[in-house]
Scaffold this active site. Structure first.
Site, PDB file in Angstrom:
ATOM      1  CG  ASN A 243      -9.373  -1.256   1.586  1.00  0.00           C
ATOM      2  OD1 ASN A 243      -8.990  -2.414   1.720  1.00  0.00           O
ATOM      3  ND2 ASN A 243      -9.238  -0.341   2.547  1.00  0.00           N
ATOM      4  CD  GLU A 244     -10.196  -2.534   6.038  1.00  0.00           C
ATOM      5  OE1 GLU A 244     -10.119  -1.431   6.604  1.00  0.00           O
ATOM      6  OE2 GLU A 244      -9.544  -3.534   6.400  1.00  0.00           O
TER       7      GLU A 244
ATOM      8  CE1 TYR B  19      -3.368  -6.297   8.921  1.00  0.00           C
ATOM      9  CE2 TYR B  19      -5.587  -5.420   8.799  1.00  0.00           C
ATOM     10  CZ  TYR B  19      -4.351  -5.612   8.229  1.00  0.00           C
ATOM     11  OH  TYR B  19      -4.083  -5.131   6.976  1.00  0.00           O
TER      12      TYR B  19
ATOM     13  CG  ASN C 189      -7.801   2.320   5.365  1.00  0.00           C
ATOM     14  OD1 ASN C 189      -8.657   1.501   5.078  1.00  0.00           O
ATOM     15  ND2 ASN C 189      -7.297   2.426   6.596  1.00  0.00           N
TER      16      ASN C 189
ATOM     17  CD  GLN D 199       0.231  -2.551   3.827  1.00  0.00           C
ATOM     18  OE1 GLN D 199       1.060  -1.987   3.155  1.00  0.00           O
ATOM     19  NE2 GLN D 199      -0.880  -1.910   4.230  1.00  0.00           N
TER      20      GLN D 199
ATOM     21  CD  GLU E  34      -2.857   1.080   2.455  1.00  0.00           C
ATOM     22  OE1 GLU E  34      -2.892   0.033   3.155  1.00  0.00           O
ATOM     23  OE2 GLU E  34      -3.674   2.008   2.572  1.00  0.00           O
TER      24      GLU E  34
ATOM     25  CD  GLU F  84      -6.038  -4.703   4.267  1.00  0.00           C
ATOM     26  OE1 GLU F  84      -5.847  -4.387   5.466  1.00  0.00           O
ATOM     27  OE2 GLU F  84      -6.489  -3.920   3.411  1.00  0.00           O
TER      28      GLU F  84
HETATM   29  O1  AHR Z   1      -3.037  -2.691   6.126  1.00  0.00           O
HETATM   30  C1  AHR Z   1      -3.274  -1.506   6.813  1.00  0.00           C
HETATM   31  C2  AHR Z   1      -4.727  -1.044   6.689  1.00  0.00           C
HETATM   32  O2  AHR Z   1      -5.532  -1.958   7.373  1.00  0.00           O
HETATM   33  C3  AHR Z   1      -5.317  -0.994   5.318  1.00  0.00           C
HETATM   34  O3  AHR Z   1      -5.036   0.181   4.653  1.00  0.00           O
HETATM   35  C4  AHR Z   1      -6.771  -1.130   5.570  1.00  0.00           C
HETATM   36  O4  AHR Z   1      -7.448  -1.736   4.506  1.00  0.00           O
HETATM   37  C5  AHR Z   1      -6.856  -1.903   6.861  1.00  0.00           C
HETATM   38  O5  AHR Z   1      -7.686  -1.294   7.775  1.00  0.00           O
END
Ligand code: AHR
Length: 499
Positions: free
Chosen positions: A172-173, A244, A72, A349, A27, A292
């Site tokens: 995204n999201e 995460y 994001n 990432q 990103e 992710e």
């Molecule tokens: O990977 C970091 C961020 O985590 C990304 O930009 C977003 O998609 C997620 O919230």
């Protein structure tokens, strides 16, 4: 000694592994692009300014596909600012990460970089501040052969041949209130479906990933997926999941058990996909792109202190410890155990930003989480066997009673290999691993890789890059038809058997 018993059958298969489950993510964020993969002033730079030391480590991981440019970031991205002569590219305000984006590295450079990394591109379109028209424009620029405004612009920029990007993410999201252009499920469902329809009308060879939930406990979870799938079932090919985990409470027993949550999350999303499939009497199956996933929490507090509107700050620079590598191993095992439905996944990432690879002006090194990712990506090929794990359990605050051992067995019939991945989460005890090999009678032990450290909080740094690293285990043996191996307390294990 405690014992875990594994039961497999050559004919009981979960599914073929799609190598794209070992994907990753770059990103425009912090030092992922600038100083991570691109640093023209560095002594490590090649003729295009790409860091050769980073490329070597990415190639070592054999990363099959890399998602770009966010995250994001994509929800404010104007792709056309990132192409053409570099001196004419504007700097822009990036609202996602409160920084300034110079656009000195952009879409074409990323396509060139992935070629050098032997990877494919997973490209996201901006459905935050933009919509159908811009998604079509970027697709035309990337994939249309020529004779139109944006395909000719690409040629003017030095790319005669189309990039032929096959995999596209529809935003995204978009369920997240933090997202620029955040939408309700109904709003996103309409926009994603109409954008996807138009994109497929331009290029029938593409496949589309629609945004699912940003994590397993999003308040809109469930309804979000169902709404998007009911609207766009015929257009969408994959639904995304993001996840995460962190150990903010310093409760390692619970932290290591988070694979239970990931497993449940995947099971739930599969159920929703199949509910909509059933309702529609459809022959099509929607699969999952877990695009992710990782551990992310170490940098949360320090990032609150960062100055705004600068370039390439040290953002999301989690320094991973040994216990993070154990959970990453367990997450990989969980993904593999769902190989029938998880067809793409991106460790988020790749470089510097919550990443397995770190760089400085003087070099690049492997974080602890690099190793389970490396082992799975390079050795976890073929068919996942339905792996029954009869494991002792332990009790933790967050999930109650959970298995001490996570395990999956992969049958790589092309290489005549059987590969076992296992994590022992027991804080005190080694565990004897036992698996009947009757159907694999001619197989012998090739190696037992073990990663263990006495200190769960041990890390790799530039000065000490090998503090946590795998070693060869001893003592694995086949007694009669039974494979017996000791999994040390708190360890990541790979056992390779070959004909
Ligand atoms: O990977 C970091 C961020 O985590 C990304 O930009 C977003 O998609 C997620 O919230």
């Amino acid at each position: 000694m405690k014992k875990v018993q594994i039961v497999i059958d050559q004919d009981f298969k979960v599914g073929e592994i799609d190598q794209r489950i070992y994907g990753s993510f770059i990103e425009h964020l912090g030092r992922a692009v600038y100083e991570g993969i691109y640093q023209p002033e560095s002594p490590f730079a090649d003729e295009q300014g790409f860091r050769k030391d980073t490329l070597e480590l990415v190639k070592e991981l054999q990363v099959p596909i890399v998602r770009y440019p966010g995250g994001n970031f994509v929800s404010g991205f104007c792709w056309e600012d990132s192409v053409g002569p570099k001196e004419e590219r504007p700097s822009r305000v990036d609202l996602a990460w409160s920084v300034v984006e110079t656009n000195q590295f952009g879409l074409n450079e990323f396509c060139d970089w992935t070629k050098k990394a032997n990877s494919d591109v997973m490209m996201a379109v901006n459905l935050g501040t933009r919509g159908i028209a811009d998604a079509l424009n970027v697709l035309e620029y990337c994939n249309f052969k020529g004779g139109t405004k944006y395909s000719e612009l690409r040629k003017q920029h030095g790319y005669e041949e189309p990039h032929k990007i096959r995999t596209w993410c529809l935003g995204n999201e978009m369920d997240g209130p933090w997202q620029t252009g955040h939408k309700s499920a109904e709003e996103y469902a309409r926009l994603a479906t109409e954008t996807g329809k138009a994109m497929k009308a331009m290029d029938a060879d593409i496949e589309l990933v629609a945004c699912g939930s940003s994590h397993s406990h999003m308040p809109t979870f469930g309804d979000w997926e169902a709404t998007i799938l009911e609207e766009g079932y015929d257009v969408i090919d994959y639904i995304s999941m993001h996840q995460y985990y962190g150990n903010q409470e310093n409760d390692s027993k619970s932290f290591l058990a988070n694979s239970v949550d990931l497993d449940q999350f995947i099971t739930n999303v599969v159920a929703i996909c199949d509910y909509v499939k059933g309702k529609k009497h459809s022959d099509k199956t929607i699969n999952i792109s877990l695009d992710e996933w990782n551990v992310w929490y170490h940098s949360n507090e320090q990032d609150k202190l960062l100055e705004k509107w600068v370039q390439k700050p040290h953002q999301l620079e989690d320094i991973y410890n040994f216990e993070d590598a154990l959970l990453v191993g367990s997450m990989l095992i969980t993904i593999l155990r769902h190989a029938d439905r998880v067809k793409m996944a991106c460790m988020a990432q790749l470089v510097n930003v919550i990443a397995p690879i770190m760089t400085s002006d003087t070099g690049a090194w492997r974080q602890t989480i690099f190793y389970p990712y490396l082992h799975a990506a390079t050795m976890g090929k073929g068919t996942v066997l339905n792996t029954l794990v009869k494991s002792p359990t332990y009790t933790c605050e967050k999930f109650g009673e959970v298995p001490c051992v996570d395990c999956v067995v992969v049958d790589n019939d092309k290489e005549n290999e059987l590969v076992v991945f296992a994590v022992n989460k027991d804080m005190e005890e080694d565990i004897t691993f036992s698996m009947d090999l009757r159907q694999f009678a001619s197989y012998e032990i090739k190696e037992h890789i073990v990663m263990h450290h006495d200190d769960l909080k041990a890390v790799n740094t530039e000065a000490n890059p090998d503090e946590v690293k795998p070693a060869q285990g001893t003592g694995a043996a086949i007694d009669g038809t039974s494979l017996n191996v000791v999994l040390p307390s708190l360890s990541w294990n790979v056992i390779r058997l070959a004909k």
